[in-house]
Design a protein around this motif. Structure first.
Motif, short mmCIF file in Angstrom:
data_model
loop_
_atom_site.label_atom_id
_atom_site.label_comp_id
_atom_site.label_asym_id
_atom_site.label_seq_id
_atom_site.Cartn_x
_atom_site.Cartn_y
_atom_site.Cartn_z
N ASN A 281 0.84 -1.21 0.00
CA ASN A 281 0.00 0.00 0.00
C ASN A 281 0.87 1.26 0.00
O ASN A 281 0.59 2.24 -0.70
CB ASN A 281 -0.92 0.02 1.23
N ASN A 282 1.93 1.20 0.79
CA ASN A 282 2.84 2.35 0.90
C ASN A 282 3.54 2.62 -0.42
O ASN A 282 3.70 3.77 -0.84
CB ASN A 282 3.87 2.08 2.01
N SER A 285 0.88 4.13 -2.82
CA SER A 285 0.44 5.46 -2.38
C SER A 285 1.55 6.50 -2.46
O SER A 285 1.36 7.59 -3.01
CB SER A 285 -0.08 5.38 -0.94
#
Length: 496
Positions: A281-282, A285
């Motif tokens: 996710n990091n 994002s």
């Protein structure tokens, strides 16, 4: 005799300055700290804007050249082809340029920005965490490699395409003329490039030793003292000197390939034992935010607000990269013969930037995910001791000992490859650009690097020397700026 001394003036002068710095740093460590701090503060306050603007301009210039008609020009004769495979080339680029710093700061820096972000962002928040990761992407990615590539591209072009020797001063010849470059002006430029290089390399090696010793103390209770430093530096110096004497095609190439595979193993293992979904996710994002805020982040400086964070981090990093440019640029030029300008820019800027983004997505997420196990005071102390931060954070994950041992091994080989490539570059720079410099010069520079790292680490003068080398990057920044019109002037002569 006079003729011999004249030929070796750059080497003799550079070694004399190195010895003087060692003595000054040991005898007058407090004074060195005061002087370096004052100089760096003056440089940052008065020229911070120039560092920010210049790095942005370097990125734009490289993008322009890569997509221009000149992108197909080979760094060599039109019939020349690359000497190294893509993997070996990338491995040497990565290990010779940024390895120690990336490993050293990959845990401590994300936490630092999370705990102490710039004005306008509240510490310990999601906004601080997001800013932290994209800031690390910027610091260890394209801004760094663009600086290295400006010098490396110029050297490779003038050396292999134009038949010039591998000297920084030769890059300015199209602007000032051969007579001036062959005179004292050229010698001053070359001596200054050498001084900036050995100061920057020695301090980075000292930081690497401090993390290796900090890890050994934390994991195996081995004393973190001057004796341990001496043993570590002495042993590693013997290894990288042997590698340097064996030549680029043996020592550096083999060690870089081994270390790149080791880095990949550590990266995959950390991804598996870490918070896998948050890491992914990091990555998605923060890569998006990195692209979205790229222009505002890379040119970040305030006309009216508090610039303390910007000066302490962004400008400091930009200046640090520029201090490393003479050595890294010379080394990547040496291994890039036969590639096109477009290939060079993609391989020397884009490829390592992508790898650092993957690396920091994993280790940055691991670091921030572990912050809940520390109080705010403990996090501040963790950042203040970056040499042990990675080992303390790993304790909260599976296979922590394995990860820690891999980090120490990685740091050790990074130490060797960085020192190896620096020794080779310094020897070239003080041998009138000879691609096969004398072995005795490699021995001298290996010993100088080791002596500076150990003596100033022992005297507590490593940080001041690093600050001095970074402050001294200001004159070299002007040299880099001048390289752009000089390079363009030569490119326009190409018959395409």
């Amino acid at each position: 005799m006079k003729s011999r001394l004249k030929k070796e003036i750059v080497f003799i002068t550079s070694v004399a300055i190195a010895i003087a710095l060692i003595i000054y740093g040991v005898v007058c460590s407090e004074q060195l700290a005061d002087v370096s701090g004052a100089v760096m503060s003056w440089v940052s306050t008065n020229f911070g804007w120039l560092y920010v603007l210049s790095v942005f301009a370097f990125i734009l210039f490289l993008a322009f050249i890569a997509f221009s008609k000149w992108g197909n020009i080979r760094l060599g004769k039109d019939t020349d082809r690359p000497e190294y495979s893509n993997f070996s080339w990338f491995a040497m680029l990565f290990c010779g340029a940024t390895g120690i710093g990336l490993v050293f700061w990959s845990i401590a820096e994300p936490i630092s920005h999370y705990v102490s972000p710039p004005e306008g962002i509240e510490s310990g928040t999601i906004s601080a965490a997001e800013f932290s990761i994209r800031t690390c992407f910027l610091h260890w990615g394209i801004t760094q490699f663009a600086c290295f590539a400006i010098v490396g591209l110029g050297l490779a072009y003038f050396q292999f395409r134009k038949g010039q020797s591998a000297l920084i001063s030769n890059l300015l010849e199209p602007l000032v003329g051969e007579k001036i470059i062959k005179g004292w002006f050229g010698k001053i430029v070359d001596v200054f490039s050498v001084v900036v290089t050995f100061c920057g390399v020695a301090t980075s090696l000292g930081l690497g030793v401090s993390q290796i010793c900090g890890g050994l103390n934390y994991l195996a209770d081995i004393p973190n003292n001057k004796i341990t430093w001496l043993v570590i530096i002495g042993g590693i110096t013997a290894i990288f000197l042997a590698s340097a004497l064996s030549g680029v095609n043996k020592g550096i190439k083999i060690l870089s390939s081994v270390n790149t595979w080791l880095a990949l193993i550590l990266l995959v293992l950390a991804f598996v034992v870490g918070p896998t979904i948050p890491i992914l996710n990091n990555l998605v994002s923060e890569l998006g935010q990195h692209i979205q805020y790229f222009f505002s982040d890379v040119t970040m400086i305030s006309a009216f607000g508090d610039n303390t964070w910007i000066m302490n981090w962004r400008v400091f990093y930009y200046a640090w990269f520029i201090a490393w440019c003479p050595f890294v640029g010379m080394f990547i030029a040496r291994i890039s013969k036969g590639r096109t300008i477009r290939e060079f820019i993609i391989g020397a800027v884009i490829a390592p930037s992508v790898f650092t983004i993957l690396w920091l997505s994993v280790f940055g997420t691991i670091a921030l995910n572990a912050t809940g196990n520390f109080s705010m005071t403990e996090l501040v102390n963790l950042v203040a001791s970056p040499e042990t931060a990675v080992f303390k954070v790993f304790e909260f994950y599976s296979l922590s000992k394995v990860l820690s041992v891999l980090v120490i091994c990685l740091l050790t080989i990074f130490f060797i490859t960085s020192a190896d490539s620096a020794t080779y570059s310094l020897s070239m720079m003080t041998s009138r650009g000879d691609m096969e410099p004398p072995k005795y010069k490699k021995v001298v520079w290996a010993l100088v690097e080791a002596a500076i790292a150990y003596l100033l680490l022992s005297a507590g003068s490593l940080k001041p020397l690093q600050t001095i080398s970074i402050a001294a990057s200001l004159p070299f920044l002007f040299i880099m700026i001048a390289m752009i019109p000089a390079f363009l002037k030569e490119l326009r002569k190409e018959k395409l």
